[in-house]
Design a protein around this motif. Sequence first.
Motif, PDB file in Angstrom:
ATOM      1  N   ASN A 186     -13.922  30.313   5.306  1.00 54.79           N
ATOM      2  CA  ASN A 186     -13.284  30.825   6.524  1.00 54.79           C
ATOM      3  C   ASN A 186     -11.763  30.917   6.406  1.00 54.79           C
ATOM      4  O   ASN A 186     -11.016  30.555   7.313  1.00 54.79           O
ATOM      5  N   GLY A 187     -11.297  31.378   5.263  1.00 55.45           N
ATOM      6  CA  GLY A 187      -9.864  31.585   5.078  1.00 55.45           C
ATOM      7  C   GLY A 187      -9.112  30.394   4.519  1.00 55.45           C
ATOM      8  O   GLY A 187      -7.944  30.523   4.147  1.00 55.45           O
ATOM      9  N   SER A 188      -9.742  29.218   4.461  1.00 48.16           N
ATOM     10  CA  SER A 188      -9.104  28.039   3.875  1.00 48.16           C
ATOM     11  C   SER A 188      -9.507  27.922   2.407  1.00 48.16           C
ATOM     12  O   SER A 188     -10.642  28.237   2.054  1.00 48.16           O
ATOM     13  N   GLU A 189      -8.563  27.476   1.566  1.00 48.00           N
ATOM     14  CA  GLU A 189      -8.830  27.371   0.135  1.00 48.00           C
ATOM     15  C   GLU A 189      -8.517  25.979  -0.396  1.00 48.00           C
ATOM     16  O   GLU A 189      -7.681  25.260   0.151  1.00 48.00           O
ATOM     17  N   ALA A 190      -9.210  25.621  -1.468  1.00 51.02           N
ATOM     18  CA  ALA A 190      -8.948  24.369  -2.186  1.00 51.02           C
ATOM     19  C   ALA A 190      -9.352  24.580  -3.631  1.00 51.02           C
ATOM     20  O   ALA A 190     -10.036  25.549  -3.965  1.00 51.02           O
ATOM     21  N   THR A 201     -10.133  20.784   4.744  1.00 53.18           N
ATOM     22  CA  THR A 201      -9.882  20.200   6.056  1.00 53.18           C
ATOM     23  C   THR A 201      -9.965  21.270   7.139  1.00 53.18           C
ATOM     24  O   THR A 201      -9.791  22.454   6.880  1.00 53.18           O
ATOM     25  N   ARG A 202     -10.236  20.806   8.361  1.00 52.64           N
ATOM     26  CA  ARG A 202     -10.442  21.697   9.511  1.00 52.64           C
ATOM     27  C   ARG A 202     -11.563  22.687   9.211  1.00 52.64           C
ATOM     28  O   ARG A 202     -11.478  23.879   9.515  1.00 52.64           O
ATOM     29  N   ALA A 203     -12.597  22.187   8.568  1.00 51.99           N
ATOM     30  CA  ALA A 203     -13.681  23.047   8.086  1.00 51.99           C
ATOM     31  C   ALA A 203     -14.580  23.507   9.217  1.00 51.99           C
ATOM     32  O   ALA A 203     -14.912  22.753  10.134  1.00 51.99           O
ATOM     33  N   VAL A 239     -19.446  28.987   1.853  1.00 45.43           N
ATOM     34  CA  VAL A 239     -18.497  28.407   0.898  1.00 45.43           C
ATOM     35  C   VAL A 239     -18.582  29.218  -0.391  1.00 45.43           C
ATOM     36  O   VAL A 239     -19.651  29.295  -1.010  1.00 45.43           O
ATOM     37  N   THR A 240     -17.481  29.840  -0.783  1.00 49.39           N
ATOM     38  CA  THR A 240     -17.474  30.658  -1.998  1.00 49.39           C
ATOM     39  C   THR A 240     -16.677  29.957  -3.088  1.00 49.39           C
ATOM     40  O   THR A 240     -15.689  29.267  -2.816  1.00 49.39           O
ATOM     41  N   VAL A 264     -13.503  17.214   7.702  1.00 52.59           N
ATOM     42  CA  VAL A 264     -13.238  17.311   6.266  1.00 52.59           C
ATOM     43  C   VAL A 264     -14.559  17.534   5.543  1.00 52.59           C
ATOM     44  O   VAL A 264     -15.467  16.698   5.622  1.00 52.59           O
ATOM     45  N   LEU A 265     -14.658  18.678   4.884  1.00 53.90           N
ATOM     46  CA  LEU A 265     -15.845  18.968   4.082  1.00 53.90           C
ATOM     47  C   LEU A 265     -15.557  18.579   2.640  1.00 53.90           C
ATOM     48  O   LEU A 265     -14.623  19.092   2.023  1.00 53.90           O
TER      49      LEU A 265
END
Length: 421
Positions: free
Chosen positions: A139-143, A154-156, A161-162, A118-119
């Motif tokens: 890497n394709g994950s968003e928050a 999660t699963r970072a 990081v953009t 978890v980042l």
Amino acid sequence: MKRRRILLGIGMALVASACASPTTLVMGDAAINPEPGAPLVTMTVRAADDNSALVGAEVTVAGVGMVTDPSGRFEVEWRDEPLQVAVSVPGFVTRTRTIREYPEATAGAVAMKLDPVVLVGTVLGPDGTGLPGTTVALNGSEARTDETGTFRLTRALAGEVTASRPAWEPASATWDGEAAGVEVQMQPRTIRALRVSGDKAADPETWSELLALVAQSSVNALVIDTKDENGWVSHVSRVPEVEEIGALNVGHLYDVEQVLADMDALGLYKITRITTFQDNFMARAFPELAVRDEINGGLWMNNKGLRWLDPTDRDSWEYPLALAVEACELGFDEIQFDYIRFPSDGNIQAVDTDGDYAEPNRVATVKAFLEEAYSRLNPLGCAVAADIFAITLTSDWDEGIGQRPEPLSETVDVLSPMVYT
């Protein structure tokens, strides 16, 4: 026939053996008891956050490497000695487990759950204040950041990081996969814009001249009317009320798709202006949504004979909001709400609204409208802007129109003070 001959041969061999030895063999008995194989330990690797099987996890047992199958499993032999198992999956915390006894109770089945990496990071403005409502990707994950500008991914995996937020410049920061967190610094966009009325955008010659001027200047944005201060709509719209109330400015319509394409070709930031509550067409067509005149009993009008929608009636919000959503979906970057206030420039003493007309409610009403606009437009990627009277920046009250910069600044991306000379 062949099977029968093979069985017969076996039978004769057994008879011959019986004649040559006192040992007696009974059909069905094994001549030599085979040594049983070592029992298997079947291990399943799953994610601790959603219990999903982790396929292709890298497993090391006693120095031997293997990977989990499509169901997240692998098998090893139990040799009556402890098994030390190490499992690693990108985006998860590596786990090591020692199995000291054969798991009889589960017939050799063992489950291992891996916690996701978890980042936790923050997105900050130039003054160090956290920026809420910012979209962060890795890497394709968003928050999205919370009210303090904090985000969790999660699963970072290590990477770039953009951060993106309407009305702000995109920003990024590199995360090495090891640091406890990451900070992304953002800067607001600096906009140098010209306002273009709908009829000017609709005139090919004027529009071409304007684009040529912009290309040779420091202007980086244009503000183009969708709905003007009279209530005219300047481009074809799917919002049904536009035709129903006769607000389409026929003869002065610009091609919105072409205008947006021309602006994109010059790399311009695209803003559209929508007048909110001053609307002659909507007020006449739906008088139940309009500000009434308490003295003469009709619809209230300002000194120019223009009617107003009642800001305290939430039903009156839907028309300008529908035009705003449509403009955002068409491709505008920012929706600028003008006349986002209560009436002025007329006999204010005669104003009659459904809701309380006292100052606290006026301010709360304007803020509530902008909050609703933000909730609809920001997820679509559009910034929300509000034109306000510049005098409200120094005034100790709302000037009778419901505009106070402090509460409004908590709601919108952009405040545009208007200076009159």
